[in-house]
Every structure is written in structure tokens, then in C-alpha cells.
Design a protein around this motif. Structure first.
Motif, mmCIF file in Angstrom:
data_model
loop_
_atom_site.group_PDB
_atom_site.id
_atom_site.type_symbol
_atom_site.label_atom_id
_atom_site.label_comp_id
_atom_site.label_asym_id
_atom_site.label_seq_id
_atom_site.Cartn_x
_atom_site.Cartn_y
_atom_site.Cartn_z
ATOM 1 N N TRP A 93 9.782 -10.045 20.737
ATOM 2 C CA TRP A 93 10.465 -9.321 21.306
ATOM 3 C C TRP A 93 10.593 -9.787 22.457
ATOM 4 O O TRP A 93 11.971 -10.614 23.313
ATOM 5 C CB TRP A 93 10.201 -7.903 22.274
ATOM 6 C CG TRP A 93 9.586 -6.365 21.483
ATOM 7 C CD1 TRP A 93 11.915 -6.639 20.589
ATOM 8 C CD2 TRP A 93 9.148 -6.121 20.891
ATOM 9 N NE1 TRP A 93 11.443 -5.412 19.657
ATOM 10 C CE2 TRP A 93 10.405 -5.333 20.208
ATOM 11 C CE3 TRP A 93 8.309 -5.589 20.795
ATOM 12 C CZ2 TRP A 93 9.648 -3.882 19.191
ATOM 13 C CZ3 TRP A 93 7.661 -4.083 20.567
ATOM 14 C CH2 TRP A 93 8.311 -3.974 19.180
ATOM 15 N N PHE A 94 9.736 -11.182 23.488
ATOM 16 C CA PHE A 94 9.382 -12.096 24.598
ATOM 17 C C PHE A 94 10.640 -13.483 24.087
ATOM 18 O O PHE A 94 11.903 -14.091 24.494
ATOM 19 C CB PHE A 94 8.542 -12.063 25.019
ATOM 20 C CG PHE A 94 7.287 -11.211 25.423
ATOM 21 C CD1 PHE A 94 7.925 -11.098 26.980
ATOM 22 C CD2 PHE A 94 6.764 -10.533 25.021
ATOM 23 C CE1 PHE A 94 7.215 -10.666 27.382
ATOM 24 C CE2 PHE A 94 6.207 -9.329 25.328
ATOM 25 C CZ PHE A 94 6.382 -9.397 26.904
ATOM 26 N N LYS A 95 10.411 -13.845 22.608
ATOM 27 C CA LYS A 95 11.434 -14.424 22.488
ATOM 28 C C LYS A 95 12.985 -14.570 22.268
ATOM 29 O O LYS A 95 13.706 -15.365 22.365
ATOM 30 C CB LYS A 95 11.317 -15.189 21.149
ATOM 31 C CG LYS A 95 9.466 -16.157 20.449
ATOM 32 C CD LYS A 95 9.402 -16.397 19.695
ATOM 33 C CE LYS A 95 8.315 -17.011 19.271
ATOM 34 N NZ LYS A 95 7.162 -17.366 18.500
ATOM 35 N N ALA A 96 12.510 -13.262 22.542
ATOM 36 C CA ALA A 96 14.546 -12.355 22.378
ATOM 37 C C ALA A 96 14.897 -12.128 24.021
ATOM 38 O O ALA A 96 16.164 -11.615 23.811
ATOM 39 C CB ALA A 96 14.687 -11.226 21.431
ATOM 40 N N ARG A 97 13.985 -12.592 24.647
ATOM 41 C CA ARG A 97 14.212 -12.391 26.163
ATOM 42 C C ARG A 97 14.324 -10.700 26.256
ATOM 43 O O ARG A 97 14.466 -10.763 27.734
ATOM 44 C CB ARG A 97 16.183 -12.751 26.391
ATOM 45 C CG ARG A 97 15.763 -14.479 25.735
ATOM 46 C CD ARG A 97 17.139 -15.125 25.968
ATOM 47 N NE ARG A 97 17.864 -15.037 27.385
ATOM 48 C CZ ARG A 97 19.069 -15.542 27.496
ATOM 49 N NH1 ARG A 97 20.317 -15.311 26.076
ATOM 50 N NH2 ARG A 97 19.904 -15.459 29.046
ATOM 51 N N ALA A 98 12.917 -10.565 25.924
ATOM 52 C CA ALA A 98 12.841 -9.358 26.333
ATOM 53 C C ALA A 98 11.914 -9.984 28.081
ATOM 54 O O ALA A 98 10.991 -10.712 27.260
ATOM 55 C CB ALA A 98 12.056 -8.153 26.042
ATOM 56 N N SER A 99 11.499 -8.470 29.288
ATOM 57 C CA SER A 99 10.929 -9.536 30.420
ATOM 58 C C SER A 99 9.632 -8.679 30.360
ATOM 59 O O SER A 99 8.514 -8.870 31.171
ATOM 60 C CB SER A 99 11.454 -8.554 31.372
ATOM 61 O OG SER A 99 12.761 -9.194 31.454
ATOM 62 N N GLY A 100 9.094 -7.661 29.348
ATOM 63 C CA GLY A 100 7.339 -6.810 29.339
ATOM 64 C C GLY A 100 7.657 -5.494 28.527
ATOM 65 O O GLY A 100 8.661 -5.722 27.387
ATOM 66 N N TYR A 101 6.392 -6.080 28.148
ATOM 67 C CA TYR A 101 6.391 -4.429 26.669
ATOM 68 C C TYR A 101 5.469 -3.799 27.778
ATOM 69 O O TYR A 101 4.473 -4.029 27.599
ATOM 70 C CB TYR A 101 5.505 -5.152 25.677
ATOM 71 C CG TYR A 101 5.811 -4.658 24.796
ATOM 72 C CD1 TYR A 101 5.885 -3.166 23.839
ATOM 73 C CD2 TYR A 101 4.402 -4.076 24.277
ATOM 74 C CE1 TYR A 101 6.059 -1.946 22.848
ATOM 75 C CE2 TYR A 101 3.718 -3.547 23.056
ATOM 76 C CZ TYR A 101 4.292 -2.663 22.719
ATOM 77 O OH TYR A 101 4.210 -1.542 21.911
ATOM 78 N N LEU A 102 5.237 -2.797 27.584
ATOM 79 C CA LEU A 102 4.585 -1.489 28.025
ATOM 80 C C LEU A 102 4.080 -0.113 26.993
ATOM 81 O O LEU A 102 5.319 -0.258 25.418
ATOM 82 C CB LEU A 102 5.387 -0.763 28.734
ATOM 83 C CG LEU A 102 5.147 -0.974 30.475
ATOM 84 C CD1 LEU A 102 7.028 -2.094 30.244
ATOM 85 C CD2 LEU A 102 5.607 0.229 31.287
ATOM 86 N N LEU A 103 3.383 0.070 26.656
ATOM 87 C CA LEU A 103 2.740 1.058 24.870
ATOM 88 C C LEU A 103 3.233 2.735 25.931
ATOM 89 O O LEU A 103 2.508 2.693 26.949
ATOM 90 C CB LEU A 103 1.019 1.423 25.309
ATOM 91 C CG LEU A 103 0.510 0.157 24.785
ATOM 92 C CD1 LEU A 103 -1.404 -0.347 24.689
ATOM 93 C CD2 LEU A 103 0.811 -0.691 23.003
ATOM 94 N N ARG A 104 3.550 3.438 24.619
ATOM 95 C CA ARG A 104 3.868 4.453 25.175
ATOM 96 C C ARG A 104 2.981 5.277 26.461
ATOM 97 O O ARG A 104 3.173 6.028 26.917
ATOM 98 C CB ARG A 104 4.708 5.469 24.203
ATOM 99 C CG ARG A 104 5.728 6.131 24.441
ATOM 100 C CD ARG A 104 6.097 7.095 23.381
ATOM 101 N NE ARG A 104 6.761 5.864 22.645
ATOM 102 C CZ ARG A 104 8.453 6.345 23.382
ATOM 103 N NH1 ARG A 104 8.997 6.870 24.424
ATOM 104 N NH2 ARG A 104 9.633 5.443 22.398
ATOM 105 N N ARG A 105 2.176 5.356 25.658
ATOM 106 C CA ARG A 105 0.754 6.234 25.955
ATOM 107 C C ARG A 105 -0.123 5.259 27.123
ATOM 108 O O ARG A 105 -0.369 6.660 28.229
ATOM 109 C CB ARG A 105 -0.686 6.151 24.932
ATOM 110 C CG ARG A 105 -1.260 4.904 24.819
ATOM 111 C CD ARG A 105 -2.827 4.908 23.827
ATOM 112 N NE ARG A 105 -3.469 3.571 24.075
ATOM 113 C CZ ARG A 105 -2.520 2.037 22.984
ATOM 114 N NH1 ARG A 105 -2.110 3.415 22.091
ATOM 115 N NH2 ARG A 105 -3.713 0.967 22.620
ATOM 116 N N ALA A 106 0.352 4.995 27.634
ATOM 117 C CA ALA A 106 0.413 4.445 29.313
ATOM 118 C C ALA A 106 1.160 4.039 30.086
ATOM 119 O O ALA A 106 1.585 3.613 30.832
ATOM 120 C CB ALA A 106 -0.612 2.499 28.593
ATOM 121 N N LEU A 107 2.638 4.570 29.754
ATOM 122 C CA LEU A 107 4.176 4.206 30.135
ATOM 123 C C LEU A 107 3.254 5.141 31.952
ATOM 124 O O LEU A 107 4.204 4.895 32.645
ATOM 125 C CB LEU A 107 4.882 5.196 29.691
ATOM 126 C CG LEU A 107 6.618 5.401 30.232
ATOM 127 C CD1 LEU A 107 6.942 3.844 30.170
ATOM 128 C CD2 LEU A 107 7.393 5.841 29.298
#
Length: 219
Positions: A93-107
Motif C-alpha cells: 500500500w505504501f509503495k502504491a502511494r498510500a499515506s497511512g495504515y490504521l488497524l480497524r480495532r484501534a481506529l
């Protein structure tokens, strides 16, 4: 005011999103979509600050949406929300230019800090996954982009360390050879990036997220 478009594969999740953002007056949901085909046209039409996308779509589709959205709107920040802890998937995802990743359980606890971090041009990853991602492949360009899980700079991390050690502003300035005004600026940045309201909250978050270590270099 940050404007957000939601891309959510499960319609039953939309009320939860609305309830979450109702507690964040600085955020406005300007669009919510379930169909993948609707996402990119909506982004082009609305031009939001942030796309928050459910990771439950097909993985290849999420990669495509990230790449095409970033190309169409270079200033767009993309946050992926999911359950996976796979370093390979997250790095994709980061290589595809996403800015961040969040775990749903910690949203609920992380969305505020995540939005602040990506708005500052840094990448965000859930603190629970940060060390795992670095340990898996420290040679990747993705790993090198992370200063800390919350986009905290090295100098801010030094200030944070000394605050947790109960040093006064004057003592911090003396140890780091900076002005007291600069110390206070770093303190405000830390409060903003950690999504807390005061110094006590900052200390709590530093310990909870594993940002405090006695072995940090102050030079």
C-alpha cells in the motif's frame, strides 16, 4: 477543516463512521461510497483532503485505487483501514502511494493522530505494527520514511524523552542547546501529533506507544 471521502465495502459501517467523526469538529465527511467504480470519479469531482479506504476490497483493487487517486490528486492523503498485520501487504500500500495504515480495532484512538500526521506530510502506521514492519525488512524505502509511528522528528523525540524524565523547559533547553521557546514549540507539535490535550496526556501516550526509551541519544 479537513474534508474526507470514505470508501467502505460494508454499508453497515457507515453509521459508525458518522458517530466517530461527529466527535471531531475539525473533520467533515463530504462523500461516502461503497462501489469501487464510484471512488475515483468522486475524488476528482469533490477534491477532498483525505481518502479513507476500507482494506476489505480486493487487494489489487486497493493498490490500483491508491495509485490512480494519487496521480489524479497529488495532494490527496490516503489512509487504509484494515485488520491485516502482514508487512508485505502493508508495504504494498505504501509503495502504491498510500499515506497511512490504521488497524480497524484501534481506529477510534488513532484516527485523530493519523490525520494530523499525514497532513504534515509524514506517513502513519499503527504503533502496534511499526516495529514489526521495521524488523521484517529494514532495507525497504518504506521503512526509512518512518521517523516514528506518529511522524515525530528525532529532535521532538529527544524533547519527549526529557519531558517524560520530568525535566523542566529550561533544563531541556540546556541539555539540547536550544532556546526555551523552541522547546515549547516542540511540545506543542508533540501534543498535536500524539492527539492529546496536555503534557500529562503526552507522557501517557509516549509510554503506551513505546516512544520512551532510556537509551535515546541526546546528541
Amino acid at each position: 477543516m479537513k474534508t474526507i471521502v470514505l470508501a467502505e465495502s460494508c454499508p453497515t459501517m457507515f453509521p459508525g463512521w458518522e458517530q466517530l467523526f461527529a466527535q471531531m469538529p475539525e473533520v467533515s465527511i463530504v462523500g461516502a461510497y461503497m462501489s469501487q467504480q464510484d471512488i475515483l470519479p468522486a475524488l476528482r469531482d469533490i477534491g477532498p483532503d483525505v481518502l479513507m479506504m476500507d482494506a476489505q476490497y480486493q487487494y489489487t483493487d486497493t493498490l490500483r485505487i491508491c495509485q490512480e487517486s494519487a496521480e489524479a490528486l497529488p495532494s490527496l492523503k490516503i489512509l487504509i483501514i484494515g485488520d491485516t498485520a502482514s508487512p508485505a501487504v502493508i508495504r504494498g500500500w505504501f509503495k502504491a502511494r498510500a499515506s497511512g495504515y490504521l488497524l480497524r480495532r484501534a481506529l477510534a484512538s488513532e484516527v485523530g493522530p493519523a490525520l494530523a500526521v499525514v497532513a504534515d506530510g509524514c506517513q502513519y502506521i499503527s504503533p502496534r505494527l511499526y516495529q514489526t514492519l521495521l524488523d521484517t525488512d529494514k532495507s525497504t524505502s518504506t521503512a526509512k520514511h518512518y521517523v516514528t509511528p506518529t511522524g515525530i522528528t528525532r529532535r521532538e523525540l529527544q524533547v519527549l524523552h526529557l519531558i517524560v524524565e520530568e525535566c523542566t523547559t529550561a533544563e531541556i533547553a540546556q541539555q539540547l542547546f536550544i532556546s526555551e521557546g523552541t522547546v515549547e514549540t516542540h511540545r506543542l507539535h508533540l501534543i498535536h501529533k500524539l492527539g492529546v490535550r496536555n503534557t500529562a496526556g503526552m507522557v501517557r501516550e509516549a509510554i503506551f506507544r513505546g516512544l520512551y526509551t532510556k537509551s535515546i541519544s541526546l546528541s
